[in-house]
Design an enzyme around this catalytic site. Structure first.
Site, mmCIF file in Angstrom:
data_model
loop_
_atom_site.group_PDB
_atom_site.id
_atom_site.type_symbol
_atom_site.label_atom_id
_atom_site.label_comp_id
_atom_site.label_asym_id
_atom_site.label_seq_id
_atom_site.Cartn_x
_atom_site.Cartn_y
_atom_site.Cartn_z
ATOM 1 C CB ALA A 13 -0.963 0.029 1.280
ATOM 2 N NE ARG A 18 12.080 5.242 0.389
ATOM 3 C CZ ARG A 18 12.459 4.670 1.521
ATOM 4 N NH1 ARG A 18 13.597 4.430 1.953
ATOM 5 N NH2 ARG A 18 11.323 3.982 1.888
HETATM 6 C C1 UD1 Z 1 10.432 -1.344 6.312
HETATM 7 C C2 UD1 Z 1 10.645 -1.742 7.816
HETATM 8 C C3 UD1 Z 1 12.158 -1.514 8.041
HETATM 9 C C4 UD1 Z 1 12.788 -2.585 7.071
HETATM 10 C C5 UD1 Z 1 12.370 -2.466 5.705
HETATM 11 C C6 UD1 Z 1 13.112 -3.830 4.808
HETATM 12 C C7 UD1 Z 1 8.856 -0.679 9.001
HETATM 13 C C8 UD1 Z 1 8.402 0.406 9.784
HETATM 14 N N1 UD1 Z 1 9.936 -0.635 8.373
HETATM 15 O O1 UD1 Z 1 11.134 -0.185 6.069
HETATM 16 O O2 UD1 Z 1 12.358 -2.010 9.432
HETATM 17 O O3 UD1 Z 1 14.319 -2.768 7.559
HETATM 18 O O4 UD1 Z 1 11.118 -2.273 5.518
HETATM 19 O O5 UD1 Z 1 12.896 -3.506 3.653
HETATM 20 O O6 UD1 Z 1 8.094 -1.566 8.789
HETATM 21 N N2 UD1 Z 1 3.440 -0.299 2.959
HETATM 22 C C9 UD1 Z 1 2.061 -0.506 3.192
HETATM 23 N N3 UD1 Z 1 1.587 0.606 3.966
HETATM 24 C C10 UD1 Z 1 2.000 1.787 4.472
HETATM 25 C C11 UD1 Z 1 3.569 1.803 4.262
HETATM 26 C C12 UD1 Z 1 4.026 0.678 3.540
HETATM 27 O O7 UD1 Z 1 1.619 -1.467 2.800
HETATM 28 O O8 UD1 Z 1 1.388 2.487 4.974
HETATM 29 C C13 UD1 Z 1 4.107 -1.411 2.439
HETATM 30 C C14 UD1 Z 1 5.000 -0.739 1.289
HETATM 31 O O9 UD1 Z 1 4.161 -0.919 0.067
HETATM 32 C C15 UD1 Z 1 6.036 -1.716 1.311
HETATM 33 C C16 UD1 Z 1 6.280 -2.188 2.519
HETATM 34 O O10 UD1 Z 1 5.116 -1.868 3.166
HETATM 35 O O11 UD1 Z 1 5.782 -2.935 0.339
HETATM 36 C C17 UD1 Z 1 7.443 -1.666 3.319
HETATM 37 O O12 UD1 Z 1 7.213 0.142 3.158
HETATM 38 P P1 UD1 Z 1 8.441 0.820 3.076
HETATM 39 O O13 UD1 Z 1 7.988 2.210 3.295
HETATM 40 O O14 UD1 Z 1 9.287 0.422 1.770
HETATM 41 O O15 UD1 Z 1 9.090 0.544 4.312
HETATM 42 P P2 UD1 Z 1 11.026 0.801 4.456
HETATM 43 O O16 UD1 Z 1 11.005 2.100 4.858
HETATM 44 O O17 UD1 Z 1 11.608 -0.078 3.568
HETATM 45 CA CA CA Z 2 11.201 -1.071 1.584
#
Ligand code: UD1
Ligand code: CA
Length: 476
Positions: A13, A18
């Site tokens: 979601a 980036r």
């Molecule tokens: C996240 C982790 C981090 C980890 C990394 C590994 C958290 C807070 N952090 O960081 O510890 O090292 O992944 O790759 O979880 N997403 C949703 N809804 C949201 C936000 C994100 O579904 O509201 C999904 C994104 O689409 C993505 C995944 O969750 O597929 C990870 O989100 P992202 O924002 O990439 O997290 P990172 O900053 O990479």
């Molecule tokens: Ca990520």
């Protein structure tokens, strides 16, 4: 429901800021498949009772992309509350009431994980009777990832995000891969307690780990031995890096199955392609989508095949082909352009500077040089002379050209469709064929040649041509 039932939640979601893209991050592709597609393809092997994908940003695009390939996954919409913790909350709420099995949380942007790694994670979690088990990895450069904070005894205590980390925490090289197994009941309890009190103002799934430890529950961690498999894709640099790792895996898989890949660094093979033993791939070649290549075929150099079928012992060099079938023993190239609907029979030939489309070319038939063949059915043993063209388009409609067995056309024949050439027919050089040619007939449309003797010396006196002509006459 048994204690061992499994639900999989795929997080997809997030905005993917980036990537700086119109396309949602999880729909960017490596190896011919979207990032989230890779995750779902892997998840499909785990025998889960429920597979959910959480969507929000560009949700319609994501849902459209998934609906054809993964019709069985349940789509869950995240609301306006941001963060991975919120995503897991809404997904958990969407599971059947009272679900008390294990919940495997996968990230739509971590595409390289292998089934065995996930199986080991779930098995280890169950064997340890843990409340949560997470996948970690040791990275030389941990920048951007959450860090695993362990106590003096090496027990996992919590996860701290890069943006919330102090200097000592940021110096930790063990990272959170964003992949976890939870006992549903423990997860439900702790998700009720996480807050947006952090640098990003989001609900973090990672906070659940610290909360569980605070309640003295068991949190296990598996260290991934293949670090690359935990790569998370947040920008285009990481996208290319993951694509390279995936390609290397695919190339090695086929090499071990008996395929010669002369230059793995410039050979790109999509996940769905299938290659047989004793295929040879020469440098700078792209084998894309659902292309299949039969034993003994040689493909490349400098060739791109998209959804093609290459027959046994065929040779395809310096060619661009899409949705084409190349028969056994056939040769294609160099510099050939095969468009959708091209079917080249066994031992046939499509040669240099030839473009084909919707063209069935029979067994042993040849289109060797400089031709366009579109909307045509060509029999066996046919030879189209250099630069034979099917004129298939009259500015309004496309028409077919039908060519019988053993037809030979002269160089520079134009076949104005719709038109038929009966078996064994021939055309003279430069013929413009507007009418059907009966079997065995010779079609000519060019006026007889007339030589005007002495024309050059008379009309171009003093030129090199005139002098050469004069010299050659005296020499006779
Ligand atoms: C996240 C982790 C981090 C980890 C990394 C590994 C958290 C807070 N952090 O960081 O510890 O090292 O992944 O790759 O979880 N997403 C949703 N809804 C949201 C936000 C994100 O579904 O509201 C999904 C994104 O689409 C993505 C995944 O969750 O597929 C990870 O989100 P992202 O924002 O990439 O997290 P990172 O900053 O990479
Ligand atoms: Ca990520």
């Amino acid at each position: 429901m048994t204690q061992n039932s499994l639900a999989i939640i795929v997080l997809a979601a997030g905005q993917g800021t980036r990537m700086k893209s119109r396309r949602p991050k999880v729909l960017h592709e490596i190896g011919g498949r979207s990032l989230v597609g890779h995750v779902l393809a892997t998840a499909a092997h785990l025998g889960a009772e429920h597979v959910e994908v959480v969507v929000r940003h560009e949700r319609d695009q994501v849902v459209d992309a998934l609906s054809t390939q993964y019709p069985d996954v349940v789509i869950v919409d995240q609301d306006e509350i941001p963060g991975t913790g919120r995503a897991v909350q809404v997904a958990l709420d969407a599971l059947p009431e009272g679900f008390d099995g294990d919940v495997l949380v996968l990230s739509g942007d971590v595409p390289l994980l292998e089934v065995e790694t996930l199986r080991a994670l779930v098995d280890g979690h169950r064997a340890a009777a843990a409340s949560a088990t997470l996948l970690s990895a040791l990275l030389d450069d941990p920048t951007g990832y959450g860090r695993i904070i362990r106590n003096a005894d090496g027990v996992v205590e919590r996860i701290v995000e890069q943006k919330d980390a102090d200097e000592a925490e940021a110096a930790v090289h063990e990272i959170n891969a964003g992949i976890y197994v939870f006992r549903a009941a423990s997860l439900r309890t702790q998700l009720g307690r996480i807050t947006q009190d952090n640098a990003q103002g989001e609900l973090y799934i990672t906070d659940v780990i610290g909360l569980l430890r605070g309640d003295a529950e068991t949190v296990a961690a598996e260290l991934a031995d293949d670090v690359a498999s935990t790569f998370g894709i947040n920008d285009r640099v990481q996208l290319a890096e993951a694509g390279r790792v995936l390609n290397q895996r695919i190339v090695r898989r086929w090499q071990r199955e008996g395929v010669t890949v002369v230059d793995p660094l410039t050979t790109w093979i999509d996940d769905d392609a299938v290659l047989a033993p004793d295929v040879t791939i020469l440098p700078n070649t792209h084998i894309l989508r659902a292309t299949t290549i039969a034993p003994g075929a040689t493909v490349g150099p400098d060739t791109t095949l998209v959804d093609c079928e290459v027959g046994e012992d065929a040779v395809v060099k310096r060619t661009d082909a899409t949705l084409a079938v190349i028969g056994a023993g056939a040769t294609v190239g160099p510099f050939s352009f095969l468009r959708p609907g091209t079917v080249l029979g066994a031992n046939g030939k499509i040669g240099a500077y030839v473009e084909t489309k919707n063209a069935e070319i029979g067994e042993g038939s040849k289109v060797p040089h400089l031709s366009y063949v579109g909307d045509a059915t060509i029999g066996r043993g046919v030879n189209l002379g250099a630069s034979t063209i099917t004129a298939n388009y009259d500015d309004v409609d496309k028409h077919r050209t039908e060519i019988g067995d053993e037809v030979h056309t002269g160089s520079h024949t134009v076949l104005v469709a719709p038109v038929r050439l009966g078996a064994g027919a021939k055309t003279g050089a430069g013929a413009v064929v507007r009418k059907d040619v009966p079997a065995g007939a010779l079609a000519m449309s060019v006026a007889p040649q007339r030589n005007v003797e002495g024309w050059v010396e008379k009309n171009r006196a003093g030129t090199g041509a005139a002098d050469a002509a004069a010299r050659s006459r005296t020499a006779e």
